[in-house]
Design a protein around this motif. Structure first.
Motif, PDB file in Angstrom:
ATOM      1  N   ILE A 280       0.859  -1.180   0.000  1.00 11.95           N
ATOM      2  CA  ILE A 280       0.000   0.000   0.000  1.00 11.95           C
ATOM      3  C   ILE A 280       0.894   1.227   0.000  1.00 11.95           C
ATOM      4  CG2 ILE A 280      -1.820   1.238   1.253  1.00 11.95           C
ATOM      5  CD1 ILE A 280      -2.357  -1.486   2.721  1.00 11.95           C
ATOM      6  N   SER A 281       0.697   2.115  -0.975  1.00  8.70           N
ATOM      7  CA  SER A 281       1.583   3.278  -1.078  1.00  8.70           C
ATOM      8  C   SER A 281       0.789   4.542  -1.410  1.00  8.70           C
ATOM      9  CB  SER A 281       2.655   3.034  -2.147  1.00  8.70           C
ATOM     10  OG  SER A 281       3.546   4.125  -2.215  1.00  8.70           O
ATOM     11  N   ASN A 282       0.748   5.439  -0.466  1.00 13.74           N
ATOM     12  CA  ASN A 282       0.186   6.776  -0.654  1.00 13.74           C
ATOM     13  C   ASN A 282       0.983   7.695   0.272  1.00 13.74           C
ATOM     14  OD1 ASN A 282      -1.296   9.080  -1.074  1.00 13.74           O
ATOM     15  ND2 ASN A 282      -3.255   8.242  -0.369  1.00 13.74           N
ATOM     16  N   PRO A 283       2.233   7.986  -0.089  1.00  8.80           N
ATOM     17  CA  PRO A 283       3.161   8.620   0.848  1.00  8.80           C
ATOM     18  C   PRO A 283       2.704   9.967   1.382  1.00  8.80           C
ATOM     19  CG  PRO A 283       4.036   8.622  -1.398  1.00  8.80           C
ATOM     20  CD  PRO A 283       2.853   7.709  -1.394  1.00  8.80           C
ATOM     21  N   ALA A 284       1.915  10.687   0.627  1.00  7.51           N
ATOM     22  CA  ALA A 284       1.471  12.008   1.086  1.00  7.51           C
ATOM     23  C   ALA A 284       0.460  11.910   2.227  1.00  7.51           C
ATOM     24  CB  ALA A 284       0.865  12.793  -0.077  1.00  7.51           C
ATOM     25  N   LYS A 285      -0.185  10.732   2.387  1.00  9.79           N
ATOM     26  CA  LYS A 285      -1.255  10.609   3.373  1.00  9.79           C
ATOM     27  C   LYS A 285      -1.108   9.333   4.206  1.00  9.79           C
ATOM     28  CE  LYS A 285      -4.581  13.456   0.882  1.00  9.79           C
ATOM     29  NZ  LYS A 285      -5.979  13.585   0.392  1.00  9.79           N
ATOM     30  N   ARG A 286       0.107   9.015   4.590  1.00  6.11           N
ATOM     31  CA  ARG A 286       0.381   7.844   5.438  1.00  6.11           C
ATOM     32  C   ARG A 286      -0.289   6.581   4.891  1.00  6.11           C
ATOM     33  NH1 ARG A 286      -0.242  10.366  11.579  1.00  6.11           N
ATOM     34  NH2 ARG A 286       1.743  11.478  11.611  1.00  6.11           N
ATOM     35  N   ASN A 287      -0.205   6.417   3.583  1.00  6.45           N
ATOM     36  CA  ASN A 287      -0.731   5.229   2.909  1.00  6.45           C
ATOM     37  C   ASN A 287      -2.240   5.068   3.065  1.00  6.45           C
ATOM     38  OD1 ASN A 287       1.870   4.687   2.075  1.00  6.45           O
ATOM     39  ND2 ASN A 287       2.272   3.223   3.707  1.00  6.45           N
ATOM     40  N   ALA A 288      -2.963   6.179   3.172  1.00 10.49           N
ATOM     41  CA  ALA A 288      -4.431   6.116   3.196  1.00 10.49           C
ATOM     42  C   ALA A 288      -4.934   5.569   1.862  1.00 10.49           C
ATOM     43  CB  ALA A 288      -5.013   7.503   3.458  1.00 10.49           C
ATOM     44  N   MET A 289      -6.046   4.855   1.924  1.00  5.74           N
ATOM     45  CA  MET A 289      -6.619   4.206   0.751  1.00  5.74           C
ATOM     46  C   MET A 289      -7.602   5.136   0.041  1.00  5.74           C
ATOM     47  SD  MET A 289      -5.517   0.938   0.476  1.00  5.74           S
ATOM     48  CE  MET A 289      -6.832   0.012  -0.329  1.00  5.74           C
ATOM     49  N   THR A 290      -7.348   5.411  -1.224  1.00 10.13           N
ATOM     50  CA  THR A 290      -8.292   6.163  -2.046  1.00 10.13           C
ATOM     51  C   THR A 290      -9.349   5.211  -2.606  1.00 10.13           C
ATOM     52  OG1 THR A 290      -7.046   5.827  -4.085  1.00 10.13           O
ATOM     53  CG2 THR A 290      -6.439   7.740  -2.717  1.00 10.13           C
ATOM     54  N   ALA A 291     -10.375   5.794  -3.215  1.00 13.52           N
ATOM     55  CA  ALA A 291     -11.420   4.967  -3.832  1.00 13.52           C
ATOM     56  C   ALA A 291     -10.820   4.041  -4.885  1.00 13.52           C
ATOM     57  CB  ALA A 291     -12.492   5.867  -4.453  1.00 13.52           C
ATOM     58  N   ALA A 292      -9.913   4.582  -5.708  1.00 11.67           N
ATOM     59  CA  ALA A 292      -9.298   3.763  -6.750  1.00 11.67           C
ATOM     60  C   ALA A 292      -8.474   2.623  -6.155  1.00 11.67           C
ATOM     61  CB  ALA A 292      -8.426   4.639  -7.644  1.00 11.67           C
ATOM     62  N   MET A 293      -7.817   2.882  -5.043  1.00 13.18           N
ATOM     63  CA  MET A 293      -7.020   1.835  -4.401  1.00 13.18           C
ATOM     64  C   MET A 293      -7.914   0.738  -3.848  1.00 13.18           C
ATOM     65  SD  MET A 293      -4.255   4.347  -2.544  1.00 13.18           S
ATOM     66  CE  MET A 293      -3.262   3.100  -1.696  1.00 13.18           C
ATOM     67  N   TRP A 294      -8.995   1.119  -3.163  1.00 14.05           N
ATOM     68  CA  TRP A 294      -9.929   0.110  -2.665  1.00 14.05           C
ATOM     69  C   TRP A 294     -10.460  -0.731  -3.826  1.00 14.05           C
ATOM     70  CZ3 TRP A 294      -9.824  -0.999   2.168  1.00 14.05           C
ATOM     71  CH2 TRP A 294      -9.785  -0.024   3.174  1.00 14.05           C
ATOM     72  N   ARG A 295     -10.825  -0.046  -4.903  1.00  7.96           N
ATOM     73  CA  ARG A 295     -11.435  -0.734  -6.039  1.00  7.96           C
ATOM     74  C   ARG A 295     -10.475  -1.723  -6.688  1.00  7.96           C
ATOM     75  NH1 ARG A 295     -12.909   3.566  -8.251  1.00  7.96           N
ATOM     76  NH2 ARG A 295     -15.029   3.695  -7.433  1.00  7.96           N
ATOM     77  N   SER A 296      -9.190  -1.436  -6.635  1.00  6.63           N
ATOM     78  CA  SER A 296      -8.213  -2.278  -7.329  1.00  6.63           C
ATOM     79  C   SER A 296      -7.829  -3.537  -6.561  1.00  6.63           C
ATOM     80  CB  SER A 296      -6.952  -1.461  -7.631  1.00  6.63           C
ATOM     81  OG  SER A 296      -6.252  -1.140  -6.441  1.00  6.63           O
ATOM     82  N   VAL A 297      -8.155  -3.601  -5.272  1.00  7.36           N
ATOM     83  CA  VAL A 297      -7.699  -4.751  -4.470  1.00  7.36           C
ATOM     84  C   VAL A 297      -8.216  -6.082  -5.008  1.00  7.36           C
ATOM     85  CG1 VAL A 297      -7.794  -5.854  -2.201  1.00  7.36           C
ATOM     86  CG2 VAL A 297      -7.278  -3.414  -2.375  1.00  7.36           C
ATOM     87  N   PRO A 298      -9.527  -6.262  -5.216  1.00  6.42           N
ATOM     88  CA  PRO A 298      -9.984  -7.576  -5.717  1.00  6.42           C
ATOM     89  C   PRO A 298      -9.360  -7.949  -7.051  1.00  6.42           C
ATOM     90  CG  PRO A 298     -11.838  -6.309  -4.859  1.00  6.42           C
ATOM     91  CD  PRO A 298     -10.664  -5.369  -4.917  1.00  6.42           C
ATOM     92  N   GLU A 299      -9.213  -6.979  -7.942  1.00  2.00           N
ATOM     93  CA  GLU A 299      -8.614  -7.252  -9.246  1.00  2.00           C
ATOM     94  C   GLU A 299      -7.159  -7.667  -9.111  1.00  2.00           C
ATOM     95  OE1 GLU A 299      -7.602  -4.899 -13.432  1.00  2.00           O
ATOM     96  OE2 GLU A 299      -8.949  -3.995 -11.956  1.00  2.00           O
ATOM     97  N   LEU A 300      -6.411  -6.981  -8.273  1.00  4.01           N
ATOM     98  CA  LEU A 300      -5.000  -7.318  -8.089  1.00  4.01           C
ATOM     99  C   LEU A 300      -4.830  -8.690  -7.456  1.00  4.01           C
ATOM    100  CD1 LEU A 300      -3.494  -3.924  -6.896  1.00  4.01           C
ATOM    101  CD2 LEU A 300      -2.878  -5.163  -8.970  1.00  4.01           C
ATOM    102  N   LEU A 301      -5.713  -9.046  -6.522  1.00  3.85           N
ATOM    103  CA  LEU A 301      -5.586 -10.334  -5.850  1.00  3.85           C
ATOM    104  C   LEU A 301      -5.988 -11.503  -6.740  1.00  3.85           C
ATOM    105  CD1 LEU A 301      -6.934  -9.561  -2.259  1.00  3.85           C
ATOM    106  CD2 LEU A 301      -4.564  -9.696  -3.038  1.00  3.85           C
ATOM    107  N   ALA A 302      -6.790 -11.242  -7.759  1.00  2.05           N
ATOM    108  CA  ALA A 302      -7.271 -12.326  -8.614  1.00  2.05           C
ATOM    109  C   ALA A 302      -6.120 -13.040  -9.315  1.00  2.05           C
ATOM    110  CB  ALA A 302      -8.264 -11.776  -9.644  1.00  2.05           C
TER     111      ALA A 302
END
Length: 252
Positions: free
Chosen positions: A21-43
């Motif tokens: 998880i990488s969002n250095p400006a916000k202590r690796n906070a999850m954006t909508a796009a990041m949340w959305r990409s998790v299932p696809e990346l894990l597949a």
């Protein structure tokens, strides 16, 4: 790629998939796009039989500070359903999953860590479940998962107050499985992942399913054990004092 842009990075090496998880400006906070990409990346690694373990961690000195709060003010931002879908995809990953935590593991970060099978933390890590600070109703599935790890009292403490707790208290309450001195986290997680890679996937898959509460599959797994030959191989390897060569699932 701009290395400062919010993103998730997936790498695979020697049977271990690592999702960062990488969002250095916000202590690796999850954006909508990041949340959305998790299932696809894990597949991808879920379907790859050569992947034996998944490690989830954060870039730099923090794990994940939760959801990017600015997205919650945007009507087109991240609805809670995206976070739950990401959490459930992680919980459903078919092989062992390890969260490697340093720094802040808060809100959605704790949600993701709790969805992993095991959690390793560095001394100094901080954990919190913070919807009460924002007037958000924590999802029922996430609440049940938290209760299963920590028990009702600790889960209520975390949810009622939104207070952060340290790594040692997280260890005592079951939210964390091991706490490592500073500088030793990566080495321990890597070593443990190597152990899991060497063990029987058959045993791990059945144990993961049973631990999740799925019943009525004893006969299925007994049949898998008979067909795979893993038990015979494990016993032979033990008696011959060599490393076992487990073959389930068949690579053919």
């Amino acid at each position: 790629m701009d290395r400062t842009e919010p993103r998730l990075e997936l790498t695979v090496a020697d049977g271990v998939a690592t999702l960062v998880i990488s969002n250095p400006a916000k202590r690796n906070a999850m954006t909508a796009a990041m949340w959305r990409s998790v299932p696809e990346l894990l597949a991808g690694p879920a379907a790859d039989a050569s992947v034996r373990v998944l490690v989830l961690t954060g870039a730099g000195e923090t794990f994940c500070a939760g959801a990017d709060i600015s997205s919650l003010r945007d009507p087109a931002g991240a609805p809670q359903e995206l976070a739950v879908a990401a959490e459930e995809a992680l919980a459903a990953f078919p092989r062992p999953t390890l969260a490697s935590v340093r720094g802040y593991c808060v809100g959605g970060g704790s949600q993701l860590a709790a969805a992993c099978d095991l959690r390793f933390a560095e001394e100094g890590a901080s954990f919190g479940v913070t919807p009460a600070r924002l007037g958000i109703v924590y999802p029922a599935s996430s609440t049940r998962r938290l209760v299963a790890l920590t028990g009702p009292a600790t889960a209520k403490h975390l949810l009622f107050s939104g207070e952060l707790i340290g790594a040692q208290r997280a260890l005592r309450t079951g939210l964390v499985d091991e706490v490592l001195p500073a500088g030793e986290l990566d080495e321990r997680v890597e070593a443990y992942a190597r152990v899991l890679v060497s063990r029987s996937q058959l045993t791990q898959a059945a144990a993961k399913e049973f631990a999740a509460g799925r019943e009525g599959r004893d006969a299925h797994w007994a049949d898998q054990a008979r067909r795979s030959g893993d038990t015979a191989e494990g016993v032979a390897a033990f008696l011959e004092r060599r490393a076992p060569r487990f073959t389930w699932p068949s690579q053919g």
